[in-house]
Scaffold this active site. Structure first.
Site, PDB file in Angstrom:
ATOM      1  N   GLU A 237       4.297  -4.008  12.461  1.00 22.44           N
ATOM      2  CA  GLU A 237       3.278  -2.970  12.219  1.00 22.44           C
ATOM      3  C   GLU A 237       2.136  -3.671  11.505  1.00 22.44           C
ATOM      4  O   GLU A 237       2.269  -4.038  10.331  1.00 22.44           O
ATOM      5  CB  GLU A 237       3.849  -1.866  11.318  1.00 22.44           C
TER       6      GLU A 237
ATOM      7  N   ASN B 229       0.814  -1.229   0.000  1.00 27.78           N
ATOM      8  CA  ASN B 229       0.000   0.000   0.000  1.00 27.78           C
ATOM      9  C   ASN B 229       0.846   1.277   0.000  1.00 27.78           C
ATOM     10  O   ASN B 229       0.450   2.276  -0.585  1.00 27.78           O
ATOM     11  CB  ASN B 229      -1.047  -0.014   1.127  1.00 27.78           C
TER      12      ASN B 229
ATOM     13  N   THR C  59      -0.378 -12.435   8.800  1.00 25.82           N
ATOM     14  CA  THR C  59       1.039 -12.671   8.479  1.00 25.82           C
ATOM     15  C   THR C  59       1.909 -12.321   9.691  1.00 25.82           C
ATOM     16  O   THR C  59       2.874 -13.034   9.988  1.00 25.82           O
ATOM     17  CB  THR C  59       1.470 -11.845   7.244  1.00 25.82           C
TER      18      THR C  59
ATOM     19  N   GLU D 208       7.702   3.389  14.382  1.00 31.12           N
ATOM     20  CA  GLU D 208       8.539   3.869  13.286  1.00 31.12           C
ATOM     21  C   GLU D 208       8.562   5.385  13.367  1.00 31.12           C
ATOM     22  O   GLU D 208       7.659   5.995  13.952  1.00 31.12           O
ATOM     23  CB  GLU D 208       7.989   3.378  11.939  1.00 31.12           C
TER      24      GLU D 208
ATOM     25  N   GLU E 143       5.115  -8.748  -3.472  1.00 33.87           N
ATOM     26  CA  GLU E 143       5.132  -9.291  -4.835  1.00 33.87           C
ATOM     27  C   GLU E 143       4.200  -8.505  -5.756  1.00 33.87           C
ATOM     28  O   GLU E 143       4.284  -8.600  -6.979  1.00 33.87           O
ATOM     29  CB  GLU E 143       4.769 -10.784  -4.837  1.00 33.87           C
TER      30      GLU E 143
ATOM     31  N   CYS F 270      -3.236   1.775   6.448  1.00 33.03           N
ATOM     32  CA  CYS F 270      -3.425   1.049   7.707  1.00 33.03           C
ATOM     33  C   CYS F 270      -4.207   1.889   8.707  1.00 33.03           C
ATOM     34  O   CYS F 270      -4.935   1.373   9.540  1.00 33.03           O
ATOM     35  CB  CYS F 270      -2.088   0.635   8.285  1.00 33.03           C
TER      36      CYS F 270
HETATM   37  P1  NAD Z   1       0.554  -9.104   3.840  1.00 30.83           P
HETATM   38  O1  NAD Z   1       0.683  -9.499   5.256  1.00 30.83           O
HETATM   39  O2  NAD Z   1      -0.213  -9.984   2.936  1.00 30.83           O
HETATM   40  O3  NAD Z   1       1.973  -8.952   3.147  1.00 30.83           O
HETATM   41  C1  NAD Z   1       2.971  -8.073   3.643  1.00 30.83           C
HETATM   42  C2  NAD Z   1       4.328  -8.611   3.243  1.00 30.83           C
HETATM   43  O4  NAD Z   1       4.542  -9.841   3.927  1.00 30.83           O
HETATM   44  C3  NAD Z   1       4.493  -8.900   1.770  1.00 30.83           C
HETATM   45  O5  NAD Z   1       5.801  -8.563   1.366  1.00 30.83           O
HETATM   46  C4  NAD Z   1       4.297 -10.406   1.706  1.00 30.83           C
HETATM   47  O6  NAD Z   1       4.931 -11.022   0.616  1.00 30.83           O
HETATM   48  C5  NAD Z   1       4.929 -10.845   3.010  1.00 30.83           C
HETATM   49  N1  NAD Z   1       4.451 -12.146   3.487  1.00 30.83           N
HETATM   50  C6  NAD Z   1       3.331 -12.816   3.132  1.00 30.83           C
HETATM   51  N2  NAD Z   1       3.270 -14.011   3.780  1.00 30.83           N
HETATM   52  C7  NAD Z   1       4.363 -14.082   4.569  1.00 30.83           C
HETATM   53  C8  NAD Z   1       4.852 -15.062   5.480  1.00 30.83           C
HETATM   54  N3  NAD Z   1       4.218 -16.203   5.695  1.00 30.83           N
HETATM   55  N4  NAD Z   1       5.999 -14.805   6.134  1.00 30.83           N
HETATM   56  C9  NAD Z   1       6.666 -13.631   5.940  1.00 30.83           C
HETATM   57  N5  NAD Z   1       6.246 -12.685   5.083  1.00 30.83           N
HETATM   58  C10 NAD Z   1       5.114 -12.904   4.398  1.00 30.83           C
HETATM   59  O7  NAD Z   1      -0.054  -7.613   3.843  1.00 30.83           O
HETATM   60  P2  NAD Z   1      -0.463  -6.733   2.599  1.00 30.83           P
HETATM   61  O8  NAD Z   1      -1.755  -7.223   2.058  1.00 30.83           O
HETATM   62  O9  NAD Z   1       0.708  -6.589   1.676  1.00 30.83           O
HETATM   63  O10 NAD Z   1      -0.675  -5.305   3.286  1.00 30.83           O
HETATM   64  C11 NAD Z   1      -1.880  -4.879   3.817  1.00 30.83           C
HETATM   65  C12 NAD Z   1      -1.856  -5.013   5.316  1.00 30.83           C
HETATM   66  O11 NAD Z   1      -0.784  -4.237   5.843  1.00 30.83           O
HETATM   67  C13 NAD Z   1      -3.099  -4.466   5.987  1.00 30.83           C
HETATM   68  O12 NAD Z   1      -3.521  -5.350   6.973  1.00 30.83           O
HETATM   69  C14 NAD Z   1      -2.632  -3.158   6.600  1.00 30.83           C
HETATM   70  O13 NAD Z   1      -3.370  -2.729   7.711  1.00 30.83           O
HETATM   71  C15 NAD Z   1      -1.237  -3.481   6.958  1.00 30.83           C
HETATM   72  N6  NAD Z   1      -0.467  -2.243   7.088  1.00 30.83           N
HETATM   73  C16 NAD Z   1      -0.068  -1.858   8.340  1.00 30.83           C
HETATM   74  C17 NAD Z   1       0.639  -0.668   8.501  1.00 30.83           C
HETATM   75  C18 NAD Z   1       1.112  -0.226   9.862  1.00 30.83           C
HETATM   76  O14 NAD Z   1       2.003   0.608   9.920  1.00 30.83           O
HETATM   77  N7  NAD Z   1       0.597  -0.742  10.949  1.00 30.83           N
HETATM   78  C19 NAD Z   1       0.941   0.110   7.384  1.00 30.83           C
HETATM   79  C20 NAD Z   1       0.510  -0.316   6.137  1.00 30.83           C
HETATM   80  C21 NAD Z   1      -0.179  -1.510   5.998  1.00 30.83           C
END
Ligand code: NAD
Length: 490
Positions: free
Chosen positions: A245, A148, A227, A455, A174, A279
């Site tokens: 996060e 995002n 995750t 952060e 990805e 987020c």
């Molecule tokens: P995601 O958890 O699907 O993926 C995030 C990253 O983790 C990607 O690079 C992905 O390839 C990797 N990943 C996936 N499976 C994994 C595993 N088993 N082990 C290690 N890494 C793995 O999240 P997303 O869909 O890319 O992002 C959206 C989410 O991120 C939302 O829930 C959002 O709230 C959260 N987010 C949080 C913040 C914050 O600062 N708190 C900021 C932005 C987004």
């Protein structure tokens, strides 16, 4: 066709397959990256581990200069970076320009913070002693980034990690790996080899090997709760330093004294920026029952005029979502609420006119309550559920009735309400009259299921340094309290 970046070299590593990167506004393939394997992840660890030996001895001043140089190179490639980001991520250009500014300035901020201090001197027990608290880099940091804000969320990890003297392995999402590869190629080519590495691929295939590797000391992750929980369970036996996060479900309270037009604009910005895929997007809206109709009508009237379209089109207000599964989840939440008695006022569907692209209409919905998924689970899309409250204390209870605790917003001119809100709400960031802004010097992060990492600010640097206490006696002589204790003792 892109590559990985390992030990200073662009390489396909051991990949036999590719992952296509899709433009979410057109559903067309823009480019592809190698689908990395465990072998590629391990090669990156070897490189980062070897580089750490020398990188940690590079002076903080030299590290700062390299980081400033990276930032100057970013400035030179600004337009290229912003347009590629718009192409692969989808949000409107002004939002990507803002993300770019964050990227560049975060490197400048941590370049300076990283050379400001590395610990403190304590008052010692005796004049002949020195007691030092030394801040040290951990070693190899894995930066696992979501789609995002691919650059901003990378910078918030990578910049403090490098400034503290760690080496990094980046695992981009990805869905949005291209700007990261562009950045590494154009802006970080002056860093020593192995200090910065990028491994592309799927989380399970390349990020999990990093999470469980004994030579990766910190897992800095932004992403979904599921995750995050998986990472925490994998890393627990090794007692690794986790920087997590996670998700949010932020509430926004409009106080009774607020102006409806201002409330409508503030809410739309907080709920619909990046098509609601922030987020800290406002995902629950609480309006005073006494003025509900006024606020509701102002919101509907403002939101219905927002333009949905491709991020590259300068007239677009709200861009596409990142993909079909994310769009389907929003639709599911809305359908679930409607099946429980809620009413869609506008939106609630894919736009008929736009054809291809993962678009979803900005949606305003009423008649919701906390039993519905749309008020409990992260929706992560352009949905604005409106709920009524009877008094301010009840509004605060509603905001706190949530498993997440990332952020919360309030619109009011009443300082007493603001004071109560900032004291009572359990969230990492409280925004009063200025939703979703950040400050380099201020820590950003969550409470409860949003994860406890911070952060930005000096807290953001501390996440990437460990603390060592050094007790140093200058007189090399036996102490009176040493053995033996018996009659021969002194
Ligand atoms: P995601 O958890 O699907 O993926 C995030 C990253 O983790 C990607 O690079 C992905 O390839 C990797 N990943 C996936 N499976 C994994 C595993 N088993 N082990 C290690 N890494 C793995 O999240 P997303 O869909 O890319 O992002 C959206 C989410 O991120 C939302 O829930 C959002 O709230 C959260 N987010 C949080 C913040 C914050 O600062 N708190 C900021 C932005 C987004």
């Amino acid at each position: 066709m892109q590559t990985h970046f390992i030990n200073g070299k662009f390489t396909r590593g051991s990949a036999t397959e590719n992952i296509d990167v899709i433009n979410p506004a057109t559903e067309e393939v823009i480019d592809s990256v190698p689908r990395g394997t465990e072998k590629d992840a391990l090669a990156a660890v070897d490189a980062a581990k070897a580089a750490f030996k020398t990188w940690k001895r590079v002076s903080a001043n030299s590290r700062a200069e390299m980081m400033h140089e990276a930032s100057h190179k970013m400035r030179a490639h600004r337009d290229e970076i912003v347009s590629l980001l718009t192409l692969e991520q989808g949000k409107p250009v002004p939002e990507n320009e803002e993300e770019f500014e964050w990227l560049m300035n975060t490197f400048e901020y941590y370049a300076e913070l990283g050379r400001h201090e590395r610990g403190r001197v304590l008052p010692s027990g005796e004049y002949s002693q020195l007691n030092l608290v030394i801040k040290e880099p951990y070693g190899v940091v894995a930066c696992i980034v979501p789609w995002n804000y691919p650059l901003l969320l990378l910078a918030w990890k990578m910049a403090p990690a490098l400034a503290a003297g760690n080496t990094v392995i980046i695992k981009p999402s990805e869905l949005t790996p291209l700007t990261t590869m562009l950045l590494v190629e154009k802006c970080f080519d002056h860093f020593p080899e192995g200090v910065i590495n990028v491994v592309n691929g799927l989380g399970k295939e390349v990020a999990e090997p990093l999470v469980i590797h004994r030579d990766v000391q910190v897992i800095a992750f932004t992403g979904s709760l599921a995750t995050g929980q998986r990472i925490a369970s994998l890393a627990a036996p090794m007692m690794k330093k986790l920087h997590l996060e996670l998700g949010g479900k932020d509430g926004f309270v409009i106080a009774e004294d607020a102006d409806p037009e201002l409330a409508a604009r503030a809410l739309a910005y907080a709920a619909l920026t990046n098509a609601g895929q922030v987020c800290t997007s406002t995902e629950r809206i609480y309006l005073p029952r006494k003025r509900f109709t006024e606020f509701r009508d102002a919101i509907v009237s403002f939101v219905k005029d927002l333009k949905l379209g491709a991020g590259i089109d300068p007239s677009t207000d709200v861009g596409p979502m990142i993909g079909a599964t994310y769009r389907d989840k929003v639709d599911e939440h809305i359908k679930d609420a409607v099946s429980c008695g809620a009413k869609v006022l506008i939106g609630g569907k894919r736009p008929e006119k736009l054809g291809k692209g993962y678009f979803y209409e900005p949606t305003v919905i009423t008649g919701v309550d906390h039993s519905m998924r749309i008020m409990r689970e992260e929706t992560f899309g352009p949905a604005m559920p409106l709920m009524e409250y009877d008094n301010f204390e009840q509004a605060i209870d509603y905001v706190n009735d949530c498993d997440f605790g990332l952020g919360a917003c309030l619109l009011t001119q009443d300082p007493m309400k603001a004071k109560i809100f900032l004291e009572e709400v359990k969230a990492g960031t409280i925004w009063i009259n200025d939703p979703l802004t950040d400050n380099y010097a201020g820590p950003f992060g969550g409470m409860k299921l949003s994860g406890g990492a911070r952060e930005l600010g000096s807290e953001g640097l501390e996440e990437f340094r460990e603390t060592k206490h050094v007790h140093w006696e200058f007189n090399s002589a036996a102490k009176s309290w040493w053995y033996p204790y018996g009659p021969n003792g002194k």
